[in-house]
Design a protein around this motif. Structure first.
Motif, PDB file in Angstrom:
ATOM      1  N   ILE A  64       2.736  63.450   5.881  1.00 31.53           N
ATOM      2  CA  ILE A  64       1.990  62.351   6.501  1.00 31.53           C
ATOM      3  C   ILE A  64       2.774  61.054   6.338  1.00 31.53           C
ATOM      4  CG2 ILE A  64      -0.157  61.012   6.374  1.00 31.53           C
ATOM      5  CD1 ILE A  64      -1.512  63.653   5.454  1.00 31.53           C
ATOM      6  N   ASN A  65       3.411  60.893   5.194  1.00 35.60           N
ATOM      7  CA  ASN A  65       4.214  59.677   4.981  1.00 35.60           C
ATOM      8  C   ASN A  65       5.328  59.550   5.995  1.00 35.60           C
ATOM      9  OD1 ASN A  65       2.878  58.390   2.990  1.00 35.60           O
ATOM     10  ND2 ASN A  65       4.076  59.288   1.308  1.00 35.60           N
ATOM     11  N   MET A  66       5.961  60.677   6.330  1.00 37.40           N
ATOM     12  CA  MET A  66       7.024  60.642   7.337  1.00 37.40           C
ATOM     13  C   MET A  66       6.425  60.253   8.693  1.00 37.40           C
ATOM     14  SD  MET A  66       9.902  63.560   8.270  1.00 37.40           S
ATOM     15  CE  MET A  66      10.687  63.941   6.725  1.00 37.40           C
ATOM     16  N   ALA A  67       5.232  60.742   8.982  1.00 37.37           N
ATOM     17  CA  ALA A  67       4.567  60.395  10.255  1.00 37.37           C
ATOM     18  C   ALA A  67       4.313  58.891  10.316  1.00 37.37           C
ATOM     19  CB  ALA A  67       3.254  61.165  10.392  1.00 37.37           C
ATOM     20  N   TRP A  73      -1.292  54.567  12.000  1.00 35.73           N
ATOM     21  CA  TRP A  73      -2.264  55.567  11.538  1.00 35.73           C
ATOM     22  C   TRP A  73      -3.682  55.059  11.753  1.00 35.73           C
ATOM     23  CZ3 TRP A  73      -0.536  60.172  10.917  1.00 35.73           C
ATOM     24  CH2 TRP A  73      -1.289  61.155  10.236  1.00 35.73           C
ATOM     25  N   ASN A  74      -4.672  55.944  11.875  1.00 34.32           N
ATOM     26  CA  ASN A  74      -6.074  55.497  11.926  1.00 34.32           C
ATOM     27  C   ASN A  74      -6.992  56.535  11.265  1.00 34.32           C
ATOM     28  OD1 ASN A  74      -6.640  57.516  13.874  1.00 34.32           O
ATOM     29  ND2 ASN A  74      -6.062  56.133  15.550  1.00 34.32           N
ATOM     30  N   ASP A  75      -8.294  56.208  11.207  1.00 35.13           N
ATOM     31  CA  ASP A  75      -9.252  57.065  10.492  1.00 35.13           C
ATOM     32  C   ASP A  75      -9.376  58.452  11.121  1.00 35.13           C
ATOM     33  OD1 ASP A  75      -9.704  55.029   8.775  1.00 35.13           O
ATOM     34  OD2 ASP A  75     -11.663  54.448   9.601  1.00 35.13           O
ATOM     35  N   ALA A  76      -9.365  58.486  12.449  1.00 34.54           N
ATOM     36  CA  ALA A  76      -9.491  59.783  13.128  1.00 34.54           C
ATOM     37  C   ALA A  76      -8.296  60.675  12.761  1.00 34.54           C
ATOM     38  CB  ALA A  76      -9.561  59.583  14.638  1.00 34.54           C
ATOM     39  N   THR A  90      -1.317  68.515  17.446  1.00 36.00           N
ATOM     40  CA  THR A  90      -0.445  67.359  17.675  1.00 36.00           C
ATOM     41  C   THR A  90      -1.305  66.143  17.954  1.00 36.00           C
ATOM     42  OG1 THR A  90       1.337  68.738  18.535  1.00 36.00           O
ATOM     43  CG2 THR A  90       1.323  66.434  19.225  1.00 36.00           C
ATOM     44  N   LEU A  91      -1.023  65.052  17.256  1.00 34.19           N
ATOM     45  CA  LEU A  91      -1.776  63.810  17.447  1.00 34.19           C
ATOM     46  C   LEU A  91      -0.949  62.812  18.250  1.00 34.19           C
ATOM     47  CD1 LEU A  91      -3.143  63.312  13.815  1.00 34.19           C
ATOM     48  CD2 LEU A  91      -4.169  64.588  15.715  1.00 34.19           C
ATOM     49  N   VAL A  92      -1.553  62.202  19.253  1.00 33.86           N
ATOM     50  CA  VAL A  92      -0.889  61.114  19.977  1.00 33.86           C
ATOM     51  C   VAL A  92      -1.451  59.807  19.432  1.00 33.86           C
ATOM     52  CG1 VAL A  92      -0.500  60.035  22.232  1.00 33.86           C
ATOM     53  CG2 VAL A  92      -0.551  62.531  22.032  1.00 33.86           C
ATOM     54  N   LEU A  93      -0.564  59.008  18.851  1.00 33.71           N
ATOM     55  CA  LEU A  93      -0.952  57.759  18.186  1.00 33.71           C
ATOM     56  C   LEU A  93      -0.063  56.616  18.673  1.00 33.71           C
ATOM     57  CD1 LEU A  93      -1.366  59.307  14.632  1.00 33.71           C
ATOM     58  CD2 LEU A  93      -3.172  58.054  15.854  1.00 33.71           C
ATOM     59  N   PRO A  94      -0.506  55.363  18.485  1.00 34.65           N
ATOM     60  CA  PRO A  94       0.346  54.238  18.912  1.00 34.65           C
ATOM     61  C   PRO A  94       1.682  54.244  18.166  1.00 34.65           C
ATOM     62  CG  PRO A  94      -1.865  53.480  18.329  1.00 34.65           C
ATOM     63  CD  PRO A  94      -1.778  54.916  17.914  1.00 34.65           C
ATOM     64  N   ARG A  95       2.726  53.965  18.895  1.00 35.36           N
ATOM     65  CA  ARG A  95       4.057  53.887  18.302  1.00 35.36           C
ATOM     66  C   ARG A  95       4.149  52.607  17.466  1.00 35.36           C
ATOM     67  NH1 ARG A  95       9.623  55.305  20.625  1.00 35.36           N
ATOM     68  NH2 ARG A  95      10.973  53.849  19.566  1.00 35.36           N
ATOM     69  N   ARG A  96       4.655  52.718  16.253  1.00 32.50           N
ATOM     70  CA  ARG A  96       4.883  51.506  15.450  1.00 32.50           C
ATOM     71  C   ARG A  96       5.951  50.652  16.109  1.00 32.50           C
ATOM     72  NH1 ARG A  96       4.487  51.725   9.175  1.00 32.50           N
ATOM     73  NH2 ARG A  96       5.911  49.970   9.415  1.00 32.50           N
ATOM     74  N   ALA A  97       5.761  49.345  16.077  1.00 30.26           N
ATOM     75  CA  ALA A  97       6.728  48.437  16.717  1.00 30.26           C
ATOM     76  C   ALA A  97       8.118  48.629  16.111  1.00 30.26           C
ATOM     77  CB  ALA A  97       6.261  46.999  16.567  1.00 30.26           C
ATOM     78  N   ILE A 114       2.855  63.620  17.557  1.00 31.42           N
ATOM     79  CA  ILE A 114       3.452  63.969  16.265  1.00 31.42           C
ATOM     80  C   ILE A 114       2.687  65.107  15.608  1.00 31.42           C
ATOM     81  CG2 ILE A 114       2.092  62.286  14.888  1.00 31.42           C
ATOM     82  CD1 ILE A 114       4.979  61.484  13.743  1.00 31.42           C
ATOM     83  N   ARG A 115       3.432  66.006  14.944  1.00 30.80           N
ATOM     84  CA  ARG A 115       2.728  67.058  14.196  1.00 30.80           C
ATOM     85  C   ARG A 115       3.550  67.573  13.030  1.00 30.80           C
ATOM     86  NH1 ARG A 115       2.547  72.851  14.819  1.00 30.80           N
ATOM     87  NH2 ARG A 115       4.346  73.669  15.935  1.00 30.80           N
ATOM     88  N   MET A 116       2.827  68.152  12.066  1.00 29.77           N
ATOM     89  CA  MET A 116       3.454  68.772  10.899  1.00 29.77           C
ATOM     90  C   MET A 116       3.236  70.276  11.043  1.00 29.77           C
ATOM     91  SD  MET A 116       2.492  67.879   6.981  1.00 29.77           S
ATOM     92  CE  MET A 116       2.956  68.899   5.614  1.00 29.77           C
TER      93      MET A 116
END
Ligand code: TXA
Ligand code: MG
Length: 324
Positions: A64-67, A73-76, A90-97, A114-116
């Motif tokens: 998760i840290n690598m993600a 990241w968010n609660d969901a 696989t989770l689709v999340l906002p890309r970090r700037a 992203i997925r593990m």
């Protein structure tokens, strides 16, 4: 894991580090894996698959840290990974700037899939490599996904080293869930069911909604179910007009060049590939479009790009950007 597998994992970690592609086992299907932080490597993935368009790729991580290096990241996400990671979700999340991630890997989007993976060999490889790995299924475009190392060898021959992790347990691609809009939306069905996803999110956020009510009230039904994978996919598109196949540049326009015969009137130009190499051009495409997409320019003029190899995918994406 026995010591010979451990040795192969370290060997393949070095191959990845050298910017090469490898066949990576996962619990779903084998992936055609490469360094997710390099535009050049990701261009090689698209070239090798022979995809006629740039679909964004899934980034595989060991933790998760690598993600969290790549996505907001968010609660969901927390609720879902507690239940399903490592695993075929696989989770689709906002890309970090500040994400050190290839723009081509996400097809220029501001989100990241992203997925593990739940496979000891994949996780060992990702840990040895230490960075995210972009990996679409390891088949040529239009062919079925490989679930054994031999399938991957049949597909790519000696061109790709395949790390053998045995036959894939799941045999079907991961479920893709979009978490960027506040409520989860299943973009691609897979081994983890939609109801399981919604249950996990509702329970943790305290909005207790029984799974049976999902036909009328669950968040996902606000959106029509996708008829085909990737149907809900957004495309990156610049905010200023894009003009294709130009021979000359108009006043105020920035130029996205290709090859060495650049119009002399161009004042703001970036060159996708001075040597006319479509793989190099693909690696530069999204970063250069973004760099030229500035209010001080009246538009982006794009020189012709040959319809060969990755040129087909580049032109497909440019046509969408020009459509508006
Ligand atoms: O099981 C799997 O997911 C396999 C193994 C190798 O991990 N990988 C796989 O990758 O199936 P690929 O590239 O064949 O499929 C990626 C899917 C596509 O449907 C793509 O549209 C979606 O994920 N996707 C990727 N990034 C996205 C994004 N930012 N937003 C929405 N969808 C995205
Ligand atoms: Mg695929």
């Amino acid at each position: 894991m026995d010591s010979s597998t451990e040795q192969s994992v370290n060997h393949v970690g070095k191959i990845l580090g050298a910017g090469e592609l490898v066949g990576m086992p996962t619990e779903t299907v084998y992936g055609l894996a490469g360094d997710a932080e390099s535009d050049t490597v990701v261009a090689k993935i698209f070239s090798c698959k022979g995809r006629p368009s740039f679909n964004p790729l899934i980034i595989h991580v060991a933790s998760i840290n690598m993600a969290k290096r790549y996505v907001e990241w968010n609660d969901a996400a927390d609720a879902l990974v507690k239940k399903f990671w490592p695993g075929p979700l696989t989770l689709v999340l906002p890309r970090r700037a500040d994400a050190p991630l290839s723009l081509l890997a996400t097809a220029g989007l501001n989100s990241v899939a992203i997925r593990m993976p739940d496979h000891p060999v994949a996780l060992a490889l990702l840990r040895a490599f230490g960075r995210g790995v972009a990996a679409p299924s390891a088949n040529k475009s239009g062919r079925i996904s490989p679930t054994t190392a031999q399938h991957v060898r049949d597909e790519f021959g000696d061109a790709i080293f395949v790390l053998d992790g045995g036959p894939c347990r799941v045999g079907l691609e991961s479920t893709v869930v979009d978490l960027t809009e506040g409520t989860p939306v299943v973009l691609r069905p897979g081994a983890v069911g939609e109801e399981e996803v919604l249950d996990a999110v509702c329970l943790v956020s305290g909005k207790k909604e029984p799974a049976e009510s999902s036909t009328s009230q669950a968040p996902s039904t606000k959106h029509p179910a996708p008829k085909s994978p990737g149907m809900l996919l957004k495309h990156y598109s610049p905010t200023i007009p894009v003009r294709l196949n130009v021979a000359e540049v108009r006043a105020g326009e920035a130029l996205l060049a290709f090859g060495d015969a650049i119009p002399t009137e161009a004042t703001h130009a970036l060159n996708l590939s001075a040597s006319g190499d479509v793989v190099e051009a693909a690696a530069n495409l999204f970063a250069m479009l973004r760099a030229l997409d500035r209010a001080e320019h009246s538009g982006i003029a794009v020189m012709p790009i040959p319809e060969i190899g990755l040129g087909i995918a580049i032109n497909d994406r440019l046509r969408r950007a020009a459509e508006k």
